[in-house]
Design an enzyme around this catalytic site. Structure first.
Site, PDB file in Angstrom:
ATOM      1  CG  ASN A   1       7.482 -28.622  22.233  1.00  0.00           C
ATOM      2  OD1 ASN A   1       7.312 -28.476  21.022  1.00  0.00           O
ATOM      3  ND2 ASN A   1       7.529 -29.819  22.802  1.00  0.00           N
TER       4      ASN A   1
ATOM      5  CG  HIS B   1      10.787 -22.026  18.070  1.00  0.00           C
ATOM      6  ND1 HIS B   1      10.184 -23.071  17.419  1.00  0.00           N
ATOM      7  CD2 HIS B   1      11.878 -21.724  17.333  1.00  0.00           C
ATOM      8  CE1 HIS B   1      10.888 -23.379  16.335  1.00  0.00           C
ATOM      9  NE2 HIS B   1      11.919 -22.576  16.260  1.00  0.00           N
TER      10      HIS B   1
ATOM     11  CB  CYS C   1      10.098  -4.391  26.979  1.00  0.00           C
ATOM     12  SG  CYS C   1       9.996  -2.708  26.371  1.00  0.00           S
TER      13      CYS C   1
ATOM     14  CB  THR D   1       9.672 -32.181  15.338  1.00  0.00           C
ATOM     15  OG1 THR D   1       9.536 -30.982  14.575  1.00  0.00           O
ATOM     16  CG2 THR D   1      10.902 -32.951  14.885  1.00  0.00           C
TER      17      THR D   1
ATOM     18  CB  ALA E   1       7.175 -39.347  22.537  1.00  0.00           C
TER      19      ALA E   1
HETATM   20  C1  BV8 Z   1      13.657 -17.348  10.792  1.00  0.00           C
HETATM   21  C2  BV8 Z   1       6.666 -20.282  18.523  1.00  0.00           C
HETATM   22  C3  BV8 Z   1      15.129 -15.886   9.854  1.00  0.00           C
HETATM   23  C4  BV8 Z   1       5.375 -19.577  18.300  1.00  0.00           C
HETATM   24  C5  BV8 Z   1       7.311 -21.230  16.345  1.00  0.00           C
HETATM   25  C6  BV8 Z   1      14.012 -22.349   5.168  1.00  0.00           C
HETATM   26  C7  BV8 Z   1      13.145 -22.993   4.356  1.00  0.00           C
HETATM   27  C8  BV8 Z   1      11.770 -22.629   4.390  1.00  0.00           C
HETATM   28  C9  BV8 Z   1      11.281 -21.651   5.258  1.00  0.00           C
HETATM   29  C10 BV8 Z   1      12.170 -21.035   6.081  1.00  0.00           C
HETATM   30  C11 BV8 Z   1      13.526 -21.366   6.019  1.00  0.00           C
HETATM   31  N1  BV8 Z   1      14.128 -20.601   6.926  1.00  0.00           N
HETATM   32  C12 BV8 Z   1      13.221 -19.794   7.540  1.00  0.00           C
HETATM   33  C13 BV8 Z   1      12.023 -20.041   7.035  1.00  0.00           C
HETATM   34  C14 BV8 Z   1      10.795 -19.407   7.452  1.00  0.00           C
HETATM   35  C15 BV8 Z   1      10.190 -20.052   8.723  1.00  0.00           C
HETATM   36  C16 BV8 Z   1       9.822 -21.486   8.447  1.00  0.00           C
HETATM   37  O1  BV8 Z   1      10.523 -22.412   8.798  1.00  0.00           O
HETATM   38  N2  BV8 Z   1       8.622 -21.635   7.840  1.00  0.00           N
HETATM   39  C17 BV8 Z   1       8.083 -22.999   7.618  1.00  0.00           C
HETATM   40  C18 BV8 Z   1       6.588 -22.962   7.910  1.00  0.00           C
HETATM   41  C19 BV8 Z   1       8.355 -23.443   6.232  1.00  0.00           C
HETATM   42  N3  BV8 Z   1      11.112 -19.982   9.841  1.00  0.00           N
HETATM   43  C20 BV8 Z   1      11.114 -18.840  10.588  1.00  0.00           C
HETATM   44  O2  BV8 Z   1      10.413 -17.865  10.359  1.00  0.00           O
HETATM   45  C21 BV8 Z   1      12.073 -18.825  11.761  1.00  0.00           C
HETATM   46  N4  BV8 Z   1      12.788 -17.602  11.774  1.00  0.00           N
HETATM   47  O3  BV8 Z   1      13.910 -18.127   9.908  1.00  0.00           O
HETATM   48  O4  BV8 Z   1      14.226 -16.132  10.910  1.00  0.00           O
HETATM   49  C22 BV8 Z   1      15.367 -14.491   9.863  1.00  0.00           C
HETATM   50  C23 BV8 Z   1      16.604 -14.146   9.477  1.00  0.00           C
HETATM   51  C24 BV8 Z   1      16.874 -12.804   9.424  1.00  0.00           C
HETATM   52  C25 BV8 Z   1      15.878 -11.863   9.744  1.00  0.00           C
HETATM   53  C26 BV8 Z   1      14.644 -12.266  10.161  1.00  0.00           C
HETATM   54  C27 BV8 Z   1      14.376 -13.600  10.226  1.00  0.00           C
HETATM   55  C28 BV8 Z   1      11.306 -18.851  13.115  1.00  0.00           C
HETATM   56  C29 BV8 Z   1      10.535 -20.107  13.231  1.00  0.00           C
HETATM   57  C30 BV8 Z   1       9.900 -20.208  14.642  1.00  0.00           C
HETATM   58  C31 BV8 Z   1       8.443 -19.831  14.629  1.00  0.00           C
HETATM   59  N5  BV8 Z   1       7.829 -20.083  15.953  1.00  0.00           N
HETATM   60  N6  BV8 Z   1       6.792 -21.413  17.582  1.00  0.00           N
HETATM   61  C32 BV8 Z   1       4.167 -20.484  18.503  1.00  0.00           C
HETATM   62  O5  BV8 Z   1       4.340 -21.549  19.116  1.00  0.00           O
HETATM   63  O6  BV8 Z   1       3.078 -20.077  18.090  1.00  0.00           O
HETATM   64  S1  BV8 Z   1       7.339 -22.559  15.229  1.00  0.00           S
HETATM   65  C33 BV8 Z   1       6.207 -23.729  15.899  1.00  0.00           C
HETATM   66  O7  BV8 Z   1       5.793 -24.488  14.789  1.00  0.00           O
HETATM   67  C34 BV8 Z   1       6.799 -24.718  16.866  1.00  0.00           C
HETATM   68  O8  BV8 Z   1       7.710 -24.139  17.757  1.00  0.00           O
HETATM   69  C35 BV8 Z   1       7.449 -25.733  15.937  1.00  0.00           C
HETATM   70  O9  BV8 Z   1       8.724 -25.295  15.535  1.00  0.00           O
HETATM   71  C36 BV8 Z   1       6.534 -25.690  14.728  1.00  0.00           C
HETATM   72  C37 BV8 Z   1       5.547 -26.820  14.790  1.00  0.00           C
HETATM   73  O10 BV8 Z   1       6.264 -27.957  14.429  1.00  0.00           O
HETATM   74  P1  BV8 Z   1       6.242 -29.254  15.391  1.00  0.00           P
HETATM   75  O11 BV8 Z   1       6.644 -28.864  16.767  1.00  0.00           O
HETATM   76  O12 BV8 Z   1       7.005 -30.271  14.693  1.00  0.00           O
HETATM   77  O13 BV8 Z   1       4.690 -29.636  15.490  1.00  0.00           O
HETATM   78  P2  BV8 Z   1       3.756 -30.251  14.338  1.00  0.00           P
HETATM   79  O14 BV8 Z   1       2.372 -30.138  14.849  1.00  0.00           O
HETATM   80  O15 BV8 Z   1       4.093 -29.668  12.997  1.00  0.00           O
HETATM   81  O16 BV8 Z   1       4.170 -31.795  14.295  1.00  0.00           O
HETATM   82  C38 BV8 Z   1       3.931 -32.595  15.421  1.00  0.00           C
HETATM   83  C39 BV8 Z   1       4.549 -33.950  15.103  1.00  0.00           C
HETATM   84  O17 BV8 Z   1       4.399 -34.768  16.270  1.00  0.00           O
HETATM   85  C40 BV8 Z   1       3.879 -34.671  13.938  1.00  0.00           C
HETATM   86  O18 BV8 Z   1       4.885 -35.206  13.096  1.00  0.00           O
HETATM   87  C41 BV8 Z   1       3.093 -35.801  14.624  1.00  0.00           C
HETATM   88  O19 BV8 Z   1       3.037 -36.964  13.834  1.00  0.00           O
HETATM   89  C42 BV8 Z   1       3.930 -36.038  15.868  1.00  0.00           C
HETATM   90  N7  BV8 Z   1       3.216 -36.619  17.016  1.00  0.00           N
HETATM   91  C43 BV8 Z   1       1.897 -36.511  17.325  1.00  0.00           C
HETATM   92  N8  BV8 Z   1       1.636 -37.205  18.485  1.00  0.00           N
HETATM   93  C44 BV8 Z   1       2.829 -37.734  18.902  1.00  0.00           C
HETATM   94  C45 BV8 Z   1       3.833 -37.346  17.969  1.00  0.00           C
HETATM   95  N9  BV8 Z   1       5.125 -37.713  18.095  1.00  0.00           N
HETATM   96  C46 BV8 Z   1       5.445 -38.497  19.176  1.00  0.00           C
HETATM   97  N10 BV8 Z   1       4.534 -38.885  20.120  1.00  0.00           N
HETATM   98  C47 BV8 Z   1       3.233 -38.538  20.014  1.00  0.00           C
HETATM   99  N11 BV8 Z   1       2.365 -38.960  20.943  1.00  0.00           N
HETATM  100 ZN    ZN Z   2      11.094  -1.682  28.153  1.00  0.00          ZN
END
Ligand code: BV8
Ligand code: ZN
Length: 255
Positions: A109, A126, A134, A194, A237
């Site tokens: 988060n 993240h 910058c 997550t 949670a």
């Molecule tokens: C990178 C900031 C490498 C910005 C975010 C391997 C396999 C496949 C793909 C990849 C891989 N490795 C890399 C990738 C690509 C990519 C990726 O993972 N893509 C996914 C879509 C498949 N990863 C990246 O690009 C990462 N960087 O790999 O760099 C690299 C190497 C060399 C050179 C260049 C690059 C960077 C990833 C970070 C991106 N930024 N956030 C912003 O916020 O806008 S990610 C963002 O989305 C969040 O930070 C978080 O990580 C994600 C959302 O997921 P969750 O937090 O889990 O939220 P979600 O809504 O999905 O789920 C919520 C859950 O809560 C649900 O399950 C729900 O049931 C539950 N819930 C609901 N209510 C409650 C609850 N639980 C408890 N209590 C409740 N009340």
């Molecule tokens: Zn600068």
């Protein structure tokens, strides 16, 4: 799906919670849901901004193509976040920091609510929405509530961008490495709110599992990682975490 009752927290988890020296907690958007922060996925749909799925507007490519549009998205979310307060889950996790010898909190988060709840050592994998960076010299700037956001770097004059990790970008130097090292050492790993889809964050429970930790998931829905866990606590949670802490450890002879 049957939500968790106090008695359905296993003796195993109670015992681990009562005796563990090293604990790792990984959180996602779900831990902030009860504070009113929209999650990205849930209910089967994915967050969309002006017709763009969030992992498009939140991508490195978008910063190069249209930085003002990226700022518009994060300015909107930052405004949304401003009045929101931590919930019982954030507060419980902040209490755990003092309870265990080694306690590591890793969050995906960018909302800063863990820190607002009193958590001191938080690994923000993240980045954080209240900072700008910058694009050239990487100098960082706080974005203060109610004040206009700085546009350009006071040092080198280049444009500022949100200090968050966008899709296709590497994580902050050392952040994942520190989290992975802690996952290798922890005896108990609790994963809260997550969907376990975004990497490398989602690989941390796998690392902890491989190192022999007891894995517990807290989520009202099944996730991509649920099969990995020793124990899945189905619920919100804010309701479940206080239960874990207050569940008396019936296996603990000395208590
Ligand atoms: C990178 C900031 C490498 C910005 C975010 C391997 C396999 C496949 C793909 C990849 C891989 N490795 C890399 C990738 C690509 C990519 C990726 O993972 N893509 C996914 C879509 C498949 N990863 C990246 O690009 C990462 N960087 O790999 O760099 C690299 C190497 C060399 C050179 C260049 C690059 C960077 C990833 C970070 C991106 N930024 N956030 C912003 O916020 O806008 S990610 C963002 O989305 C969040 O930070 C978080 O990580 C994600 C959302 O997921 P969750 O937090 O889990 O939220 P979600 O809504 O999905 O789920 C919520 C859950 O809560 C649900 O399950 C729900 O049931 C539950 N819930 C609901 N209510 C409650 C609850 N639980 C408890 N209590 C409740 N009340
Ligand atoms: Zn600068």
């Amino acid at each position: 799906m049957q939500t968790v009752q106090r008695q359905s927290i296993s003796d195993q988890l109670r015992h681990r919670f009562d005796t563990a020296k090293s604990v790792l907690v990984l959180t996602g958007a779900g831990v902030s849901a009860e504070s009113g922060v929209p999650t990205f996925r849930g209910g089967g749909n994915t967050a969309v901004w002006k017709g763009m799925p969030f992992d498009v507007i939140s991508s490195a490519k978008m910063v190069d193509r249209d930085l003002p549009a990226v700022w518009e998205w994060f300015d909107y979310r930052r405004t949304l976040l401003q009045p929101l307060e931590p919930n019982a889950a954030h507060r419980e996790i902040a209490r755990w920091e003092k309870r265990f010898q080694q306690f590591i909190l890793v969050t995906q988060n960018i909302d800063g609510l863990h820190q607002k709840a009193g958590s001191k050592s938080v690994i923000e994998l993240h980045g954080n929405i209240s900072r700008a960076r910058c694009v050239e010299c990487h100098a960082r700037y706080e974005i203060l509530a109610g004040e206009s956001r700085p546009e350009q770097c006071a040092g080198c004059g280049n444009w500022l961008r949100p200090d968050v990790v966008l899709f296709g970008e590497i994580l902050p130097p050392g952040a994942f490495e520190l989290a992975a090292k802690s996952a290798q050492k922890c005896e108990l790993c609790i994963v809260v709110g997550t969907s376990g889809i975004v990497y490398p964050a989602a690989s941390l429970p796998e690392i902890a599992k491989a190192a022999g930790a007891y894995l517990c998931e807290v989520n009202p829905e099944r996730t991509a990682l649920s099969g990995l866990f020793d124990e899945v606590l189905t619920g919100k949670a804010g309701e479940v975490l206080p239960m874990i802490a207050s569940a008396p450890d019936s296996t603990n002879t000395h208590s």
